[in-house]
Design an enzyme around this catalytic site. Structure first.
Site, short mmCIF file in Angstrom:
data_model
loop_
_atom_site.label_atom_id
_atom_site.label_comp_id
_atom_site.label_asym_id
_atom_site.label_seq_id
_atom_site.Cartn_x
_atom_site.Cartn_y
_atom_site.Cartn_z
CB CYS A 184 4.46 -0.06 -2.83
SG CYS A 184 5.70 0.96 -3.53
N GLY B 216 9.24 2.23 -1.54
CA GLY B 216 9.08 1.05 -2.39
C GLY B 216 8.87 -0.31 -1.76
N GLY C 229 6.45 -1.42 0.21
CA GLY C 229 5.07 -1.71 0.64
C GLY C 229 4.40 -2.86 -0.11
#
Ligand code: 5GP
Length: 350
Positions: free
Chosen positions: A186, A181, A183
């Site tokens: 993301c 999570g 990124g």
């Protein structure tokens, strides 16, 4: 239901406390590291930064440039075998030392990775990459890969908790990739509510991995060079970068012009655009977990890499670490409520 009350940290929550140092110059800092991996027993030396296996980051063009800095590139899994053959014929053997070959966990992925590895004995790394490293199928695939490739450095992920890091190392991983999570493109945390603040994930997973002789990669969430220092300071052996290396000439993405300015599209590998490109459509039972963004085109990645390495060398001098390897033991994090003075952030930059 249970609630864990202790605070979990991400990069923005901390700074590194400076320490007395005998280093006189940044040039005295050695960023290269040598590892001998647990299962494969292979030794590798280089700067432990990895370009992410995203299709506009982990490209053949990228590895040609980053290998000169002794930095790794995780090549994305969408090149064909013919493209691999052409690439291997066009580069020096030394370049192959800085490649991770990425794979998913299907039967066809397995056949493809076997075919790629058979092209050269100099390919040392594979990266078994799934969004959710908590599945039994993933662990079985890892065991099969370890049995089939005893002399290849295997990296597997992604997970964020110590107990799963241990399971993956015991199942044959030399290196575990950590991050769910964080990124830049993301949306997993928003779409699923799942995740773990990246610095705490790194600290906890590094502790679990090192206890078993394994290594970890901190994957995702670095937005400035200081975040790499925080990752290494927290115990990461390697740091993987997506967004920081995106939008460059080496991304193999197409450049768009808008109002006289150049841009490049960057997207998550679970975004609509990536799923349509590689799978043909988005399966009815799933949703996109990636963003699509337009980045100002940044030219060659060389200047960006120099900026990152310069930052890292400077972090090491501030805490007296002559070798990158020493950064963890010389790091004391302080919790903070602000990172930088933002007064001129909206001013035109020259
Ligand atoms: P960044 O360095 O850009 O912050 O993070 C890069 C990492 O984000 C990649 O190495 C990969 O682990 C993760 N990532 C890439 N694409 C997606 C996506 O579409 N969804 C999610 N959840 N993560 C992604």
């Amino acid at each position: 239901m249970r609630i864990e009350e202790d605070i979990k940290l991400s990069f923005k929550d901390v700074l590194i406390r400076p320490k007395r140092s005998i280093l006189r110059s940044r040039s005295q800092v050695e960023l290269s590291r040598k590892f001998i991996f647990k299962h494969s027993c292979i030794s590798w030396s280089g700067i432990p930064i990895i370009a992410s296996n995203m299709d506009t980051v982990g490209t053949f063009t990228m590895v040609k440039v980053l290998s000169k800095f002794e930095i790794l590139t995780a090549i994305h899994k969408y090149y064909t075998i013919d493209q691999w053959i052409n690439f291997i014929q066009s580069v020096s053997v030394q370049t192959l030392n800085y490649i991770m070959v990425s794979t998913g966990t299907s039967d066809s992925d397995f056949s493809k990775i076997k075919a790629i590895l058979s092209l050269s004995d100099e390919l040392k790394y594979i990266c078994i990459d799934v969004a959710n490293g908590y599945s039994e199928h993933f662990v079985s695939f890892l065991k099969k890969a370890r049995d089939t490739f005893p002399n290849i450095i295997i990296c597997a992920g992604n997970v964020v908790t110590g107990e799963m890091v241990e399971e993956l190392i015991l199942a044959g991983a030399d290196i575990v990739k950590v991050g769910i999570g964080p990124g830049s493109v993301c949306t997993t945390r928003k779409k699923t509510g799942i995740g773990y603040p990246q610095l705490s994930a790194v600290i906890e997973c590094a502790d679990a991995a090192h206890g078993l002789g394994g290594r970890i990669i901190s994957d995702g969430g670095c937005i400035v060079p200081g975040d790499l220092a925080k990752s290494f300071g927290g115990g990461a052996d390697f740091v993987m970068l997506g967004g920081m290396l995106a939008g460059h000439e080496e991304s193999e993405g197409s450049v768009l012009e808008k109002n006289g300015k150049k841009f490049m599209i960057f997207y998550g590998m679970s975004s609509d655009i990536a799923m349509k490109k590689y799978i043909g459509s988005i399966a009815k039972y799933r949703t996109s977990e990636g963003k699509i963004v337009l980045l100002p085109f940044r030219g060659s990645v060389v200047d960006t890499i120099k900026d990152i390495l310069g930052g890292l060398r400077s972090s090491c001098t501030y805490v007296g670490a002559e070798y990158l390897k020493e950064l963890t033991k010389r790091t004391t994090f302080i919790r903070v409520s602000e990172q930088e003075n933002c007064i001129f952030n909206h001013q035109e930059m020259i």
